[in-house]
Write a protein that holds these residues in place. Structure first.
Motif, PDB file in Angstrom:
ATOM      1  N   PRO A  54     -11.925  13.418  19.847  1.00 42.37           N
ATOM      2  CA  PRO A  54     -12.943  13.057  20.748  1.00 42.37           C
ATOM      3  C   PRO A  54     -13.179  11.522  20.481  1.00 42.37           C
ATOM      4  O   PRO A  54     -13.852  11.167  19.256  1.00 42.37           O
ATOM      5  N   GLY A  55     -13.159  10.658  21.564  1.00 37.02           N
ATOM      6  CA  GLY A  55     -13.495   9.280  21.217  1.00 37.02           C
ATOM      7  C   GLY A  55     -12.653   8.215  20.953  1.00 37.02           C
ATOM      8  O   GLY A  55     -12.913   7.061  20.706  1.00 37.02           O
ATOM      9  N   ALA A  56     -11.393   8.596  20.536  1.00 37.43           N
ATOM     10  CA  ALA A  56     -10.340   7.980  19.768  1.00 37.43           C
ATOM     11  C   ALA A  56      -9.928   6.750  20.595  1.00 37.43           C
ATOM     12  O   ALA A  56      -9.850   5.723  20.378  1.00 37.43           O
ATOM     13  N   LEU A  57      -9.682   7.088  21.890  1.00 38.18           N
ATOM     14  CA  LEU A  57      -9.121   6.127  22.949  1.00 38.18           C
ATOM     15  C   LEU A  57     -10.491   5.107  23.347  1.00 38.18           C
ATOM     16  O   LEU A  57     -10.318   3.942  23.334  1.00 38.18           O
ATOM     17  N   ALA A  58     -11.691   5.582  23.463  1.00 40.53           N
ATOM     18  CA  ALA A  58     -12.882   4.960  23.431  1.00 40.53           C
ATOM     19  C   ALA A  58     -13.086   3.922  22.677  1.00 40.53           C
ATOM     20  O   ALA A  58     -13.205   2.779  22.747  1.00 40.53           O
ATOM     21  N   ARG A  59     -12.907   4.259  21.082  1.00 37.98           N
ATOM     22  CA  ARG A  59     -12.936   3.415  20.175  1.00 37.98           C
ATOM     23  C   ARG A  59     -12.013   2.261  20.008  1.00 37.98           C
ATOM     24  O   ARG A  59     -12.200   1.050  19.858  1.00 37.98           O
ATOM     25  N   ALA A  60     -10.585   2.487  20.750  1.00 35.51           N
ATOM     26  CA  ALA A  60      -9.669   1.809  20.585  1.00 35.51           C
ATOM     27  C   ALA A  60     -10.037   0.693  21.833  1.00 35.51           C
ATOM     28  O   ALA A  60      -9.835  -0.668  21.898  1.00 35.51           O
ATOM     29  N   SER A  61     -10.345   1.087  23.032  1.00 33.11           N
ATOM     30  CA  SER A  61     -11.008   0.449  24.014  1.00 33.11           C
ATOM     31  C   SER A  61     -11.976  -0.722  23.917  1.00 33.11           C
ATOM     32  O   SER A  61     -12.066  -1.851  24.189  1.00 33.11           O
TER      33      SER A  61
END
Length: 136
Positions: free
Chosen positions: A67-74
Motif C-alpha cells: 500500500p502507498g507505493a504508487l503514492a510515494r512515487a507520485s
C-alpha cells in the motif's frame, strides 16, 4: 462524466474522434495525442498532450505490491517538478509486485531523466525502472 461513442476504422487504420469528445477534451486540429495500446486488455487509450514543447518519457516501474507505493512515487515526481501525463498500473502478482507505465513531461522541471530515475530508484518499493523518450 464519461463519454462513449462508436467509431469505425477506415482502410488506412484511421478513426475520427467524434465532435462531442473533441469539444469535451479541447482537442483541436494539429494537436498531438499519446496513443497507448495494451494488447493483453485489447485496449487503446488516447491522451491529449499538454503542449508542443513537452519533453515526454515513458517510465516503466516495477514496485513491491505494498500500500502507498504508487503514492510515494507520485510524491517524488511532484517534488522534482515532473508532470504526470498518464498513469496505468497493474498488480502482476498480488502481494509481490506491480507494474506502472507512467508518461511524464519534464518540460517544467529542471531535472533530467537520469536524475528522475535515480530519485525514484531510491524509494524502497521500487524494484526496477526503465525510461524511454517519446518522440513526436
Amino acid at each position: 462524466m464519461r463519454l462513449a461513442e462508436i467509431v469505425k476504422v477506415d482502410s488506412k487504420g484511421r478513426v475520427t474522434i467524434p465532435l462531442v469528445v473533441r469539444e469535451a477534451l479541447n482537442i483541436v486540429e494539429g494537436m498531438n495525442l499519446i496513443l497507448i495500446a495494451d494488447p493483453d486488455k485489447r485496449e487503446i487509450v488516447l491522451t491529449p498532450l499538454p503542449s508542443a514543447e513537452s519533453r515526454l518519457y515513458e517510465l516503466r516501474i516495477e514496485f513491491k505490491d505494498v500500500p502507498g507505493a504508487l503514492a510515494r512515487a507520485s510524491e517524488k515526481l511532484a517534488e522534482l517538478g515532473v508532470d504526470q501525463v498518464t498513469t496505468q498500473c497493474t498488480t502482476v502478482k498480488r502481494g509481490e509486485y506491480a507494474e506502472c507505465i507512467i508518461i511524464i513531461d519534464l518540460s517544467h522541471s529542471d531535472k533530467n531523466i537520469e536524475t528522475v530515475k535515480k530519485e525514484l530508484s531510491s524509494l524502497e518499493e521500487v524494484r526496477f525502472i526503465q525510461a524511454r523518450p517519446l518522440q513526436r
